[in-house]
Design an enzyme around this catalytic site. Structure first.
Site, mmCIF file in Angstrom:
data_model
loop_
_atom_site.group_PDB
_atom_site.id
_atom_site.type_symbol
_atom_site.label_atom_id
_atom_site.label_comp_id
_atom_site.label_asym_id
_atom_site.label_seq_id
_atom_site.Cartn_x
_atom_site.Cartn_y
_atom_site.Cartn_z
ATOM 1 N N GLU A 1 40.004 34.297 22.571
ATOM 2 C CA GLU A 1 39.961 35.230 23.707
ATOM 3 C C GLU A 1 41.155 34.980 24.614
ATOM 4 O O GLU A 1 41.016 34.919 25.837
ATOM 5 C CB GLU A 1 38.655 35.079 24.495
ATOM 6 N N CYS B 1 30.070 41.089 30.001
ATOM 7 C CA CYS B 1 31.017 40.787 31.078
ATOM 8 C C CYS B 1 31.872 41.999 31.433
ATOM 9 O O CYS B 1 32.052 42.332 32.608
ATOM 10 C CB CYS B 1 31.891 39.603 30.677
HETATM 11 ZN ZN LIG Z 1 34.696 40.808 29.220
#
Ligand SMILES: [Zn+2]
Length: 338
Positions: free
Chosen positions: A14, A98
């Site tokens: 990520e 998120c």
């Molecule tokens: Zn996110």
């Protein structure tokens, strides 16, 4: 950073990999990362009024962050690729939600990004339809801004203080805007630009009006040659918006076969029939067809270049209609060889 303001190319961590590694089809460019970039740029702007931060904020807002949200506001992208074979669709929800929250709070707070007020001035960062009452040098000042930004770079700002008051009015001149001009109460006023902002200093009184013109012709962008995925390709931009080609506007055929001649004129066109009115970019492009006519996997004959119209839409709007392929970085090839 991707041309869209996307950050972090790789899904496995990520995050970042190595310099200039910006794959398009597998781009992670998580919505959260671009939302955070906009937040960060906004806070830096408040510490240090430098248009470089506002340029990044605007690029992130209008492109890499906004594409995280569907047009009707109920579906979300987590990863934001710059190329698709048509299988990418926004999520109704995500097991790790998120991005849903972050893009939602960004859009819900959008009114806070347009202008900032200091004791002795008002700075305009983004443009649009804005109505505000601010306090400057102890005086209440009404601000009424009208424009069709980002479709048009014509902006009108009416300034209405309760009593005449002197302050700096600072207009951001975006990095993409060349040849910006302004008038004050109808008369041309020179733009004194420093660090991305033009300052107009005067004693303002009721009825004063500033008109700003930011020319926004469509243009081609090119990546640094170290970005190996974008070599020989061009991305289209108009004003703050990065554009893409999507299958549904381009003959319903894979857009990966399209190429744009380097000398093809780019024409902006207001399309009232698309998304309640958006400016698209049109050009005469080429579509590649098998050179041998047989469709062999490999051939000694180069592909044929058939002339075809190309329509590009703002990147943030992709994947809001029927599924199909999408491309931001378009191969650049000379025209028809039939
Ligand atoms: Zn996110």
């Amino acid at each position: 950073m991707y041309v869209t303001g996307g950050l972090g190319p790789q899904a496995t961590n990520e995050g970042f990999t190595e310099d200039y590694d910006l794959p398009n089809e597998t781009a992670y460019a998580e919505t959260c990362a671009t939302v955070a970039l906009a937040f960060w740029a906004h806070r830096m702007l408040h510490l240090d009024l430098d248009g470089a931060y506002a340029d990044v904020m605007e690029r992130a807002l209008y492109n890499g962050a906004l594409t995280g949200l569907s047009r009707e506001g109920e579906h979300y992208f987590y990863a934001n690729p710059l190329e698709s074979r048509g299988r990418d669709r926004r999520w109704a929800w995500h097991r790790c939600p998120c991005c849903t929250m972050n893009v939602s709070r960004l859009v819900a707070s959008i009114g806070g990004y347009f202008l900032s007020v200091a004791d002795d001035g008002v700075a305009f960062h983004l443009y649009g339809g804005v109505s505000a009452k601010v306090g400057v040098n102890g005086v209440r000042v009404g601000i009424n801004e009208t424009s069709a930004y980002p479709w048009s770079g014509d902006v009108r700002i009416a300034v209405d203080p309760e009593t005449p008051v002197a302050f700096d009015l600072k207009l951001r001149i975006p990095d993409w805007a060349r040849g910006a001009s302004a008038t004050l109460n109808g008369a041309a006023t020179p733009l004194d630009i420093a660090r991305g902002y033009a300052t107009i200093r005067r004693r303002w009184s009721n009825g004063d009006e500033v008109a700003l013109n930011l020319p926004m012709p469509p243009e081609r962008l090119y990546a640094h040659p170290n970005v190996r995925m974008d070599v020989g390709r061009t991305a289209l931009r108009r004003g703050p918006l990065i554009y893409c080609v999507e299958e549904t506007d381009n003959a319903g055929a894979p857009v990966q076969r399209l190429a744009l001649p380097p000398d093809a004129p780019l024409t902006p066109k207001m399309r009232d029939d698309l998304f309640d009115g958006v400016v698209v970019i049109e050009a005469s492009a080429v579509r590649l067809a098998p050179g041998d006519g047989e469709g062999a996997l490999y051939s000694a004959t180069p592909p044929r270049r058939e002339t075809t119209p190309l329509t590009a839409i703002p990147y943030y709007l992709w994947a809001n209609r029927e599924p199909g392929s999408m491309l931001v970085w378009i191969p650049e090839l000379a025209g028809s060889n039939r």
